[in-house]
Design a protein around this motif. Structure first.
Motif, PDB file in Angstrom:
ATOM      1  N   PRO A 183      -8.111 -34.742   3.904  1.00 20.01           N
ATOM      2  CA  PRO A 183      -7.771 -34.380   5.289  1.00 20.01           C
ATOM      3  C   PRO A 183      -6.494 -33.553   5.410  1.00 20.01           C
ATOM      4  CG  PRO A 183      -7.335 -36.705   4.874  1.00 20.01           C
ATOM      5  CD  PRO A 183      -8.054 -36.187   3.669  1.00 20.01           C
ATOM      6  N   ASP A 184      -5.615 -33.606   4.407  1.00 19.58           N
ATOM      7  CA  ASP A 184      -4.364 -32.849   4.478  1.00 19.58           C
ATOM      8  C   ASP A 184      -4.458 -31.478   3.809  1.00 19.58           C
ATOM      9  OD1 ASP A 184      -3.079 -34.889   5.844  1.00 19.58           O
ATOM     10  OD2 ASP A 184      -2.448 -35.883   4.001  1.00 19.58           O
ATOM     11  N   TRP A 185      -5.619 -31.119   3.299  1.00 23.21           N
ATOM     12  CA  TRP A 185      -5.770 -29.837   2.607  1.00 23.21           C
ATOM     13  C   TRP A 185      -5.909 -28.723   3.649  1.00 23.21           C
ATOM     14  CZ3 TRP A 185      -4.493 -27.707  -1.587  1.00 23.21           C
ATOM     15  CH2 TRP A 185      -5.103 -26.533  -2.052  1.00 23.21           C
ATOM     16  N   PRO A 186      -4.940 -27.782   3.696  1.00 23.01           N
ATOM     17  CA  PRO A 186      -4.925 -26.793   4.772  1.00 23.01           C
ATOM     18  C   PRO A 186      -5.641 -25.476   4.468  1.00 23.01           C
ATOM     19  CG  PRO A 186      -2.888 -26.653   3.530  1.00 23.01           C
ATOM     20  CD  PRO A 186      -3.707 -27.747   2.897  1.00 23.01           C
TER      21      PRO A 186
ATOM     22  N   VAL B  34       3.263 -29.972   3.430  1.00 25.88           N
ATOM     23  CA  VAL B  34       3.536 -29.064   4.554  1.00 25.88           C
ATOM     24  C   VAL B  34       2.544 -29.314   5.683  1.00 25.88           C
ATOM     25  CG1 VAL B  34       3.522 -26.637   5.276  1.00 25.88           C
ATOM     26  CG2 VAL B  34       4.689 -27.292   3.182  1.00 25.88           C
ATOM     27  N   MET B  35       1.306 -29.574   5.324  1.00 21.94           N
ATOM     28  CA  MET B  35       0.277 -29.837   6.344  1.00 21.94           C
ATOM     29  C   MET B  35       0.653 -31.069   7.173  1.00 21.94           C
ATOM     30  SD  MET B  35      -2.517 -28.953   7.645  1.00 21.94           S
ATOM     31  CE  MET B  35      -4.136 -29.377   8.219  1.00 21.94           C
ATOM     32  N   ARG B  36       1.159 -32.099   6.500  1.00 21.72           N
ATOM     33  CA  ARG B  36       1.566 -33.313   7.231  1.00 21.72           C
ATOM     34  C   ARG B  36       2.744 -32.996   8.157  1.00 21.72           C
ATOM     35  NH1 ARG B  36      -0.194 -35.514   2.235  1.00 21.72           N
ATOM     36  NH2 ARG B  36       1.882 -35.437   1.286  1.00 21.72           N
TER      37      ARG B  36
ATOM     38  N   ARG C 242       5.765 -21.460   9.127  1.00 20.79           N
ATOM     39  CA  ARG C 242       5.172 -22.323   8.108  1.00 20.79           C
ATOM     40  C   ARG C 242       3.687 -22.028   7.942  1.00 20.79           C
ATOM     41  NH1 ARG C 242       6.868 -27.900   9.891  1.00 20.79           N
ATOM     42  NH2 ARG C 242       8.982 -28.062   9.182  1.00 20.79           N
ATOM     43  N   ARG C 243       3.012 -21.803   9.068  1.00 19.79           N
ATOM     44  CA  ARG C 243       1.580 -21.531   9.000  1.00 19.79           C
ATOM     45  C   ARG C 243       1.299 -20.256   8.210  1.00 19.79           C
ATOM     46  NH1 ARG C 243      -2.112 -20.557  14.084  1.00 19.79           N
ATOM     47  NH2 ARG C 243      -0.946 -18.662  13.884  1.00 19.79           N
TER      48      ARG C 243
END
Length: 198
Positions: free
Chosen positions: A22-25, A119-121, A168-169
């Motif tokens: 779920p945290d894989w961006p 970073v995703m979190r 960040r994105r």
């Protein structure tokens, strides 16, 4: 800056392609680690996986050619030169070199992937903060009379939070390419070693 914007913003990092991660961006599928068989068709490695660190020359070469700043073509030349000089020990040297590159590049790849998920979190937390600050700003603006100093302060804070979020994105989008680049480098260097051993 409206609540709709904050809600849209907060939903952006929440999309994960695979429910297992779920945290894989990244748009690319997450492959947690590369298997030896996926990149090596050379002789069986045997003890090489554990022994490569004991050889200072192999260690130094692994560090040099694993570095992405060294152009791939130059790395391949370094490998060819090293294995040519190994003469009768070429097969052993090749296996040790591959084992070192496999360990090193897999570790780099894991580090990048863990960083992306961290970073995703943070992005999720940042989106939540932007959303709550937007609601608070609207409440301040709707108050009669509005406290203009607080409105300005929170408005400026929201601008900064949003800018950091967007920066960040953009970085994440770029860094998402790095695991694939590492995979490709490992495959190319493995092939270069195998060609010298054939």
């Amino acid at each position: 800056m409206g609540a709709a914007f904050a809600v849209a913003l907060s939903n952006q990092p929440a999309r994960a392609g695979d429910p297992r991660y779920p945290d894989w961006p990244c748009a690319q599928a997450k492959v947690p680690e590369i298997s030896v068989a996926a990149v090596w068709a050379g002789p069986p490695l045997g003890d090489a996986a554990n022994q490569w660190k004991d050889d200072p020359k192999i260690n130094a070469l692994v560090t040099k050619v694993a570095a992405r700043r060294l152009p791939l073509e130059d790395a391949e030349k370094e490998i060819a030169g090293f294995l040519s000089a190994a003469a009768a020990n070429k097969a052993t040297a090749g296996k040790l070199l591959f084992a070192g590159l496999f360990d090193t590049l897999n570790a780099q790849r894991a580090s990048v992937m863990n960083g992306l998920e961290r970073v995703m979190r943070k992005q999720r937390e940042a989106a939540e903060k932007i959303r709550s600050d937007t609601v608070a700003l609207q409440a301040l603006q709707d108050a009669t009379p509005p406290d203009q100093a607080k409105v300005d302060e929170l408005g400026n804070q929201l601008v900064w939070e949003t800018r950091i979020f967007e920066d960040r994105r953009r970085v994440v989008k770029f860094v998402c390419e790095v695991p694939t680049t590492i995979d490709q480098r490992l495959f190319a260097l493995s092939r270069a070693i195998q060609q010298e051993l054939d």
